[in-house]
Design an enzyme around this catalytic site. Structure first.
Site, PDB file in Angstrom:
ATOM      1  N   LYS C 160      69.483  25.391  -5.042  1.00 57.34           N
ATOM      2  CA  LYS C 160      68.580  25.376  -2.647  1.00 57.34           C
ATOM      3  C   LYS C 160      68.623  25.167  -1.879  1.00 57.34           C
ATOM      4  O   LYS C 160      69.764  24.518  -1.748  1.00 57.34           O
ATOM      5  CB  LYS C 160      67.604  24.340  -3.710  1.00 57.34           C
ATOM      6  CG  LYS C 160      66.509  23.790  -2.282  1.00 57.34           C
ATOM      7  CD  LYS C 160      65.512  24.579  -2.682  1.00 57.34           C
ATOM      8  CE  LYS C 160      64.107  24.896  -1.889  1.00 57.34           C
ATOM      9  NZ  LYS C 160      63.037  24.042  -2.263  1.00 57.34           N
ATOM     10  N   SER C 230      65.910  28.644  -5.470  1.00 58.83           N
ATOM     11  CA  SER C 230      64.766  28.794  -4.440  1.00 58.83           C
ATOM     12  C   SER C 230      65.297  28.104  -3.003  1.00 58.83           C
ATOM     13  O   SER C 230      66.400  28.260  -2.769  1.00 58.83           O
ATOM     14  CB  SER C 230      63.933  27.142  -5.054  1.00 58.83           C
ATOM     15  OG  SER C 230      62.989  27.579  -5.971  1.00 58.83           O
TER      16      SER C 230
END
Lengths: 370, 370, 370, 370
Positions: C160, C230
């Site tokens: 992330k 992400s």
């Protein structure tokens, strides 16, 4: 001597052009005299907005059917310039421009209109020098057609250029072409920007040596104050409509314009209204509002993320496109002053008006004093 | 004698309350004195808007951490009233209301504030008589707390009530309860409507015998001119904040309000500004704009589909909710007049202001002459 | 010898972590043992998705409150990796990974997990060599922490990384930095892409000389088959979680993965299920479905606009982002096979799995025969 | 003896029917033989989806131009049944049904098709008994036209009924009529529901005494397993297409259908494929996929908010309509099995298939063994 007339119709549905049909039937509009149609349709105004093409098809069949000209030929002769997105208070409508002969010009210059088309453009032309030059050429040609003697008398130049879907872009790349971007929405922005530089070049607002591909979406100090450019998948070339004033045209219509410095720039709108002979006031009275024949607005979400030093969120939004936000906002502001919601409000004002702002242009019936 | 202060902070992110944190740290805001927070967050303002709860959690932890009060208790004591949706030019922000003692009241009535809470509400209470009555009771209690002697001195009543997800509604139905509607978004409308009737009843704007469940979302001739109601999943009861004027409060702030007859009703806003001592003009000058401490707007998409006799499309739109459209439009109009985009603009004005319109309320620093 | 456990909880609201709270309260989860949380939240998964940050804040306060570690420190130690967007049948949830000691390893390799963080990244680092290298370093470090001896035993690497708003980007440009793009959403894509190249480089899937900034979003022949990246505004650095198998870990969990050649590539999923010991069938039987502890899917809308030679429209859509489309589609396909909708499905699979496809990874309870 | 043929064409744009035009030009399709067109267009499938009307207009002019029948008459004779929304992997397309004479029927029943129209419906008819009865009558008439002797041989009944905008609804109310709801989107649901009850009544799936207005959107235990109903502003009455099998028809096409119990119900699809002669497998092989001539899917977001006991969020979403979510999800699942994305997938399955599920129907070339 010629005379331009402006007929604004409500659009219940992009397939419902019954208002124009009725006006043709009752003789109010001669379909042979139609030279351009500018309208605001129900879609999102982005790549997948098919309401523009739908209205174009509807009008082509109507005008074709009433003139005997094949619909495809109608579309080649008459610019159909539609912008999708009637956010907020805005009302879907289309404005039909007709030209007829008239006995004599009046004491003031009359509303003049001219149209022109570039050759067809491919994805690889968008945002490039070819689009700048072809647009400038078409603007010059439309000015000549409109018999506008002085570029200072040009108050509005509407351009509609092609947009391309992902499939079209991939096809271009497959042919070995390079494109300014492979993002369909972003390519629309390139096209609007290059076209605006072309308008500015033709009108002398932008020096020729600065109206170059390198400046497209880069040097936002360059802009035209009268250019309004839209893009859509339903057209193949840049369609150009020039509107201004000319002593060779009669009639009782006139036009004004003003650049807007930012989304809240009321100081641009009110002086323009005064210059057009409207009385002072926060909002046009119902009686005066009726003088408005058509209104055009270009606007954009300020690229630095700020309006009057406060952050806006339009550029971070993954749910609603920035253009839909800004059209709804600036459209409402102008509508609140005019008391009229049937405005052509178009987002994506790259090089169209000052950076972070845009422009407004109004066609109105001449008042006694203006 | 008490004194209300109003602190407006920008909100970069619902998790970023560093502006208030800094003001607490430097002594500008005493966290113990906070009585309410009203804010505009980044979400869509609909059922699945979690930015309201996020900001509430952020503030509860900040205020809890700086006062020693457990965050859950903070949330029970301090109404956190947030509306999602900063469409168009609007700017995310939150306004912190504090109350402190002051030596003496001034010659004019001072800004007065009072808060109250109803008991928790369940899905089956929403839009029903129970919500109307409990809201009216809470409004009366908040007026008493605010020591506002005359209901005519109440200029703004903000209510935040609960919204429920599909899961909550199904659970209610499973318990054998009936709910006004099984559509989560529509249930929010019922809740706003019933709460507004409760406010109107408490203030005498709506006769008691008409403030009944049968009138909810039916008799739109009934409305309060000062009620602003939001709904969200992050609260369990109706939280009520009453703001007005009272001789028992000091300070240099005042408040005004005006109902708006429709989305373009500039004739409501300018007289209110004059009454609040602003000089005439289309837009507040930069200097005057600084007098604005907080602005609140309620608005809605006219249910008959028309604005000044022209169709709008907000109620037919499956892509953008009608509330997002109208907030962006009316918010921009008010912002353009005030020159200030950090406004609390909330859609869904059922029984809040005239049908098809809404209301505007402004807290400002008192001018020399007002 | 260590043992990893995987606890999957439903998420009614990003502010409601009561399921984990109850598990901590009843001893099922020791909060000190939490090493990572991966979850799927309610937002749009784009720049303006605040549900990820909201859940992170909720968990940080819960874990902080139950361990005595300050919430900010929790967030620095425990990767919270959330992807927004539960389109279609998908169900919001979060998966808590814990590590504890165990007596002895079993006959098979056990599920192993390691985490690492890069230094903070600025807008100008995104999509650049610095992000590639720092990510590769962090992956190597996490592999070491996880005591995974062979990179072939790495089955899932979740990263992330930071996203930036328009305001952040403008600030970077104001400092004189250059950024890969000034479009916030596009910058997220650059970040995912560079991070994936970093993972591929660390695992030897991509030759070091090819894992360069020039290849980012250009050479899509380069990809990692286990990288899932992400981006979100709620993190400041790349947070890395490596999951694989190691003889130094005990427990009864195992993991598998498969690259997907396109959005419809069922031929990738079924063989992986067979390898994990599931019986053949179009959909897992209810009994077998219970063996699934967590599922991860990466997918993307094919850039050439085609799926199995038929056009898709995802890349032309101005109403719904392409990532929302493809998550809903591929998520449903995988859910229909597993009979389980609580899957981590993430769009934007640049260099993550084959171009136009993606990857799937499953953590399951070991069956008798696998 | 008659013969039905099915021609499926890709739809690059709702205004581009060049594929059918080419097939007419080269003799593959005789425009006089066209009896119905069913298609999936680019819009959102909600009230403001104009892509359905656009395609209808395009086809009416093409078929009118090639047959000499006025376009308006074409639209009265040939049902054009279009559903908007190609979410996720779905591909825009239209399927043209033609009927011609053939020498003799084959040993198996042939694909049979019949069409019928109700009288025009007004807003106040929608969701009411009149719509139920008129639809049932039209279905019976279409069955007779199709010479289908046994209702068990009816495998698909597609209905397209009218949708109304806010303006239309307000006009009805102004005439003193009552409407089932004043919400345009919700009125579409009423229309689909009542029409489905009408189909079920005509086919004996729903007892006549239960097919009443009171059951509309209330008693979801009542459903038809072959009814697929769409609504759109582009039609004025219910257009009905019945497809089934009959010994009086020749040709090599057949049809099957299956109800789906929920969104993940693969157990419905695979047995239907086996019955249609496809070999077993998770996904049809490329060769077999070619046997598919058209696929139709109806689906809906489960009203209790759960799929296989896990919450879904479709009914709480203010950004993306529930129908767009569920079409993208179930469409992808069916496409992944068939290896074909040009499917007619329609949301809003009220009384069409089991509650929370829907139905699937496939027209295929008969295999050697089926």
């Amino acid at each position: 001597v010629r005379r331009a007339a402006v007929h604004r119709f409500t659009l219940p549905d992009p397939g419902d052009v019954s208002s124009l049909s009725a006006s043709i039937a009752n003789g109010a509009v001669d379909p042979h005299s139609i030279v351009a149609v500018i309208g605001k349709t129900h879609g999102n105004g982005l790549v997948n907005d098919y309401t523009r093409g739908y209205l174009a098809q509807s009008l082509a069949f109507l005008i074709g059917g009433t003139t005997g000209v094949p619909p495809d030929t109608v579309r080649k002769r008459v610019p159909f310039i539609f912008s999708g997105g009637v956010e907020g208070v805005l009302s879907p409508h289309y404005t039909v421009f007709t030209v007829s002969k008239c006995e004599s010009a009046g004491p003031s210059k009359g509303l003049a209109i001219g149209v022109a088309f570039t050759p067809d453009l491919r994805p690889e032309d968008i945002g490039r020098q070819r689009q700048i030059e072809l647009t400038a050429d078409a603007v010059r040609q439309a000015i000549a057609t409109a018999m506008i003697a002085d570029v200072a008398d040009v108050h509005f130049v509407q351009v509609k250029g092609p947009a391309f879907s992902q499939t079209d872009i991939v096809a271009s790349l497959g042919r070995g072409a390079t494109v300014a971007t492979d993002n369909p929405g972003k390519l629309m922005a390139y096209g609007r920007a290059a076209s605006a530089l072309g308008v500015g070049k033709a009108l002398g607002e932008i020096p020729a040596e600065k109206a170059v591909a390198d400046a497209v979406l880069r040097d936002f100090s360059l802009y035209s104050s009268v250019a309004s450019v839209s893009a859509g998948v339903e057209v193949g070339c840049n369609e150009v409509v020039v509107i201004g004033l000319s002593k060779d045209w009669g009639g009782d219509l006139t036009i004004g314009h003003a650049p807007m410095a930012d989304a809240l720039d009321l100081s641009a709108i009110h002086p323009m209204l005064r210059a057009l002979g409207f009385s002072d006031g926060h909002q046009l009275a119902v009686g005066e509002s009726g003088r408005i024949k058509a209104g055009f607005v270009k606007c954009e979400a300020a690229r630095d993320g700020l309006i009057r030093n406060r952050p806006h969120t339009m550029l971070n939004d993954g749910d609603i496109d920035q253009q839909r936000h800004i059209r709804g906002a600036v459209g409402a502001i102008v509508a609140s002053i005019l008391g009229d919601t049937a405005l052509f409000v178009s987002g994506g004002a790259e090089h169209q008006g000052p950076d972070g702002g845009g422009l407004v242009s109004l066609i109105v019936e001449r008042s006694g004093e203006a």
